[in-house]
Design a protein around this motif. Structure first.
Motif, PDB file in Angstrom:
ATOM      1  N   THR A 177      61.714   0.552  33.289  1.00 33.30           N
ATOM      2  CA  THR A 177      62.870   0.424  35.387  1.00 33.30           C
ATOM      3  C   THR A 177      63.485   1.637  34.436  1.00 33.30           C
ATOM      4  N   CYS A 220      73.383   6.170  44.093  1.00 32.55           N
ATOM      5  CA  CYS A 220      73.995   4.973  44.247  1.00 32.55           C
ATOM      6  C   CYS A 220      73.904   4.676  45.983  1.00 32.55           C
ATOM      7  N   ASP A 234      74.656  -3.953  31.368  1.00 34.53           N
ATOM      8  CA  ASP A 234      73.751  -4.482  32.024  1.00 34.53           C
ATOM      9  C   ASP A 234      73.753  -4.947  33.100  1.00 34.53           C
ATOM     10  N   ASP A 235      74.764  -5.385  34.029  1.00 32.72           N
ATOM     11  CA  ASP A 235      74.351  -5.962  35.110  1.00 32.72           C
ATOM     12  C   ASP A 235      74.678  -5.215  36.768  1.00 32.72           C
ATOM     13  N   GLU A 236      73.379  -5.407  37.852  1.00 30.38           N
ATOM     14  CA  GLU A 236      73.803  -3.836  38.196  1.00 30.38           C
ATOM     15  C   GLU A 236      74.881  -4.521  39.302  1.00 30.38           C
ATOM     16  N   MET A 259      66.809   1.489  35.839  1.00 32.63           N
ATOM     17  CA  MET A 259      67.846   0.859  35.035  1.00 32.63           C
ATOM     18  C   MET A 259      67.618   1.108  34.018  1.00 32.63           C
ATOM     19  N   PHE A 313      76.009   5.524  37.863  1.00 36.42           N
ATOM     20  CA  PHE A 313      75.910   5.087  39.351  1.00 36.42           C
ATOM     21  C   PHE A 313      74.306   5.263  40.214  1.00 36.42           C
ATOM     22  N   LEU A 373      78.070  -3.044  37.795  1.00 40.13           N
ATOM     23  CA  LEU A 373      78.074  -1.317  38.267  1.00 40.13           C
ATOM     24  C   LEU A 373      78.491  -1.529  39.118  1.00 40.13           C
ATOM     25  N   LYS A 374      77.654  -1.876  40.309  1.00 42.86           N
ATOM     26  CA  LYS A 374      78.422  -1.536  41.768  1.00 42.86           C
ATOM     27  C   LYS A 374      79.065  -1.414  42.485  1.00 42.86           C
ATOM     28  N   LYS A 417      70.771   2.893  31.515  1.00 48.15           N
ATOM     29  CA  LYS A 417      71.248   2.753  30.743  1.00 48.15           C
ATOM     30  C   LYS A 417      70.643   2.875  28.823  1.00 48.15           C
TER      31      LYS A 417
END
Length: 134
Positions: A9, A55, A101-103, A11, A52, A106-107, A15
């Motif tokens: 993906t 974004c 690890d966590d979207e 993401m 990001f 990150l946001k 990563k």
């Protein structure tokens, strides 16, 4: 017997690249890079690949463009604040200790960094983008 490799993906790709960048200390301006300056003279190059991305925030200078193959992609060409020493170091330190690890995390970090490093110097970042567009 052959094994089919699952597609990564966006993401996952991000990563992997960011984890490699986090394994090293902040690098400063990499004037030896063939693409320097991809954002602005004196830019901080720690995050060649933005943690990001995408974004999808036009306010910071990003925009959707059409790629060479005709598909829409997010362009960060006119985003500059993530390439300041202060913001890059802050993000590097936070991601090094908290992970990526966590979207949603990150946001939240992006929003925090934007408050700390974009808004206080907004006029400066917008001016840099306008000069680059000329």
């Amino acid at each position: 017997m052959t094994f089919k490799k699952e597609a990564m993906t966006q993401m996952d790709c991000m990563k992997d690249i960011v984890l490699k960048e986090l394994s090293k200390p902040p690098v400063g301006s990499n004037t030896k890079c063939a693409y320097y300056p991809c954002h602005h003279i004196g830019q901080e190059c720690t995050f060649c690949y933005c943690p990001f991305y995408p974004c999808n925030d036009k306010e910071v200078g990003g925009e959707e463009i059409i790629s060479r193959n005709g598909t829409p992609v997010w362009s960060c060409m006119y985003c500059h604040f993530m390439h300041s020493e202060e913001s890059a170091k802050y993000v590097h330190d936070r991601l090094s200790t908290e992970g990526i690890d966590d979207e949603a995390g990150l946001k939240a970090l992006f929003d925090e960094v934007k408050e700390l490093f974009f808004y206080p110097r907004r006029e400066h970042w917008v001016e840099l983008a306008e000069r680059q567009r000329e």
